[in-house]
Each structure stands twice: as C-alpha cells, then as structure tokens.
Design an enzyme around this catalytic site. Structure first.
Site, short mmCIF file in Angstrom:
data_model
loop_
_atom_site.label_atom_id
_atom_site.label_comp_id
_atom_site.label_asym_id
_atom_site.label_seq_id
_atom_site.Cartn_x
_atom_site.Cartn_y
_atom_site.Cartn_z
N PHE A 1 114.09 11.97 59.91
CA PHE A 1 115.25 11.08 59.80
C PHE A 1 115.50 10.69 58.35
O PHE A 1 114.57 10.39 57.60
CB PHE A 1 115.01 9.78 60.59
CG PHE A 1 115.02 9.95 62.08
CD1 PHE A 1 116.22 9.92 62.78
CD2 PHE A 1 113.84 10.13 62.77
CE1 PHE A 1 116.24 10.07 64.16
CE2 PHE A 1 113.84 10.28 64.17
CZ PHE A 1 115.04 10.25 64.86
N ASP A 2 116.76 10.63 57.99
CA ASP A 2 117.19 9.96 56.76
C ASP A 2 116.98 8.45 57.00
O ASP A 2 116.87 8.01 58.15
CB ASP A 2 118.68 10.27 56.51
CG ASP A 2 119.27 9.41 55.42
OD1 ASP A 2 118.71 9.40 54.31
OD2 ASP A 2 120.31 8.75 55.67
#
Ligand code: 2OP
Length: 237
Positions: free
Chosen positions: A18-19
């Site tokens: 995930f960012d």
C-alpha cells in the site's frame, strides 16, 4: 472492479503493498488543524503544500539532489504559508508537520487490513515518507500489527514514481518477480508509476472520480476499487 488480469496472476500474489498518504491515511486532519491556526485557510494550505511536496520530491529525484521527506514536507509548508501571505512561524510549521505523524486512517482501512490478515498474504506499505514518519503514523493509527512491513523509499534516495523507488521496496520485501506484488494507491501518479514499473496495480478511487486520467491510459490500473474492502473479494476468487 474492472478486471484486466487473469485469475492465475492473482493467485501468484505474494504481497500487497500500500501507498501511505492519501491511500491509507487521510490528509484532511492537516487541513483541519491548519484551519485552527489560520482560520479559513486550511483547505488552501493543504492544497498548496501537497502539490509543492510532490513537486519538490520529483524535482529533487530528477536532478539527483535528494533531501528527505521530512525536510521536503517542512519546505512545502513554508511555501504554502508564503503563497497565502500568512506569517511563517516556526512553531506553526512544526505543528503542521507533526500532523503528518498522527493522521487518521481512512474509515475503510482497519477492516480491510483485518480482512487481509486472515488470508495468507503479506501486507506492507511503501511510502515516500521517511522511516521515522512511517513508523510514527502507522503506530499512532494502530496498524502496526496489521501492516507487517513498512518500507520507506529513503534508502534509494529517489522518490516514487521513479522506478528505483519501487524497486527498492521490492528488494526490501525480497520479492523478485514484480508481477507477484499487488500495489494499491489512491494517487493516480503513483498508480501510473507502479503500473509502468510492472506490478499489478489497484487504484482506490474513494471520491469516485469519473475517469482515470485519459492521458495516462497506457498506465491504467488493473483494478479499480471504491473502497479497500473490495480487495478481499478480488483475492477470494
Ligand atoms: C506516499 O505515501 C507521498 O502518498 C505518497 O508515498
């Protein structure tokens, strides 16, 4: 969910990456706090500082003069204050910066990560933020146990969307085949970067923007979600 990849590809996924900012963590509390210090200016401040923060990161990556994301964030706060003709007071800069360390997660995040925890798939984060920023924001949000690996691009001295930044993440996670990583971001520039790099990519489009940038269609994501809880449905196929 628009599916462009095969089930076989999905079954090979080793990790979801995930960012952080704007994907897991909601930046609106920065605007709310800014509004308390500078009434009526919070939204504009956040807008200017966020676009400058990205511009500084990308500029420094292109010209090869790295500065860490804490410094870049403070620089962009100062820029935004000046841009709006507001006094640049060190205490206010520090206070606004500190909001980046205690952001709230978006409302779907905890459930989504809990769901993924029950599948045997690694859950990790790759951010332009420094390791210290990431460790603090993840801990504050109570996500330490749900995100097994939290990686900063800082070891590569390049920021996303430079391919070296994504490569650094995969190296740290010991993933040797890009297609075995599913990368999730809410930022379209990051979606394009990760897709061009060669991972499977999901775009979380919470605000239901009608289009992924038409000009960047060659880098369109493999999946589009309205909410991160949809990832589990995708992986249960
Ligand atoms: C990140 O967390 C800046 O959203 C970007 O890497």
């Amino acid at each position: 969910v628009e599916a462009m990849s095969t089930e076989a590809e999905l079954q090979k996924i080793e990790a979801i990456i995930f960012d952080a900012y704007g994907t897991l963590f909601d930046l609106n509390s920065v605007a709310e706090d800014a509004d308390k210090i500078y009434p009526g200016k919070g939204r504009d401040l956040l807008h200017h500082l966020r676009s400058k923060q990205l511009e500084y990161a990308w500029l420094r990556t292109i010209i090869g003069k790295y500065k860490d994301f804490e410094s870049i964030t403070k620089d962009s706060i100062r820029f935004a204050l000046k841009k709006l003709d507001l006094p640049v007071i060190d205490d206010a800069v520090d206070r606004l910066y500190s909001r980046f360390l205690d952001l709230n997660p978006h409302s779907d995040v905890e459930n989504a990560l809990n769901d993924l925890d029950s599948l045997s798939i690694r859950v990790s984060i790759l951010s332009n933020g420094t390791q210290e920023m990431m460790d603090k924001v993840v801990e504050h949000a109570g996500l330490s146990l749900l995100a097994e690996e939290v990686v900063s691009v800082e070891g590569s001295h390049r920021f996303k969307p430079h391919p070296a930044a994504y490569q650094h993440g995969l190296d740290r996670l010991e993933i040797y085949d890009r297609k075995r990583a599913l990368y999730i971001s809410g930022n379209t520039w990051d979606v394009a970067g990760a897709k061009s790099f060669g991972m499977l990519v999901g775009w979380v489009n919470r605000t239901r923007q009608p289009f992924f940038d038409q000009e960047l269609l060659e880098f369109r994501p493999d999946y589009e979600f309205e909410d991160l809880r949809q990832i589990k449905q995708l992986l249960r196929v």
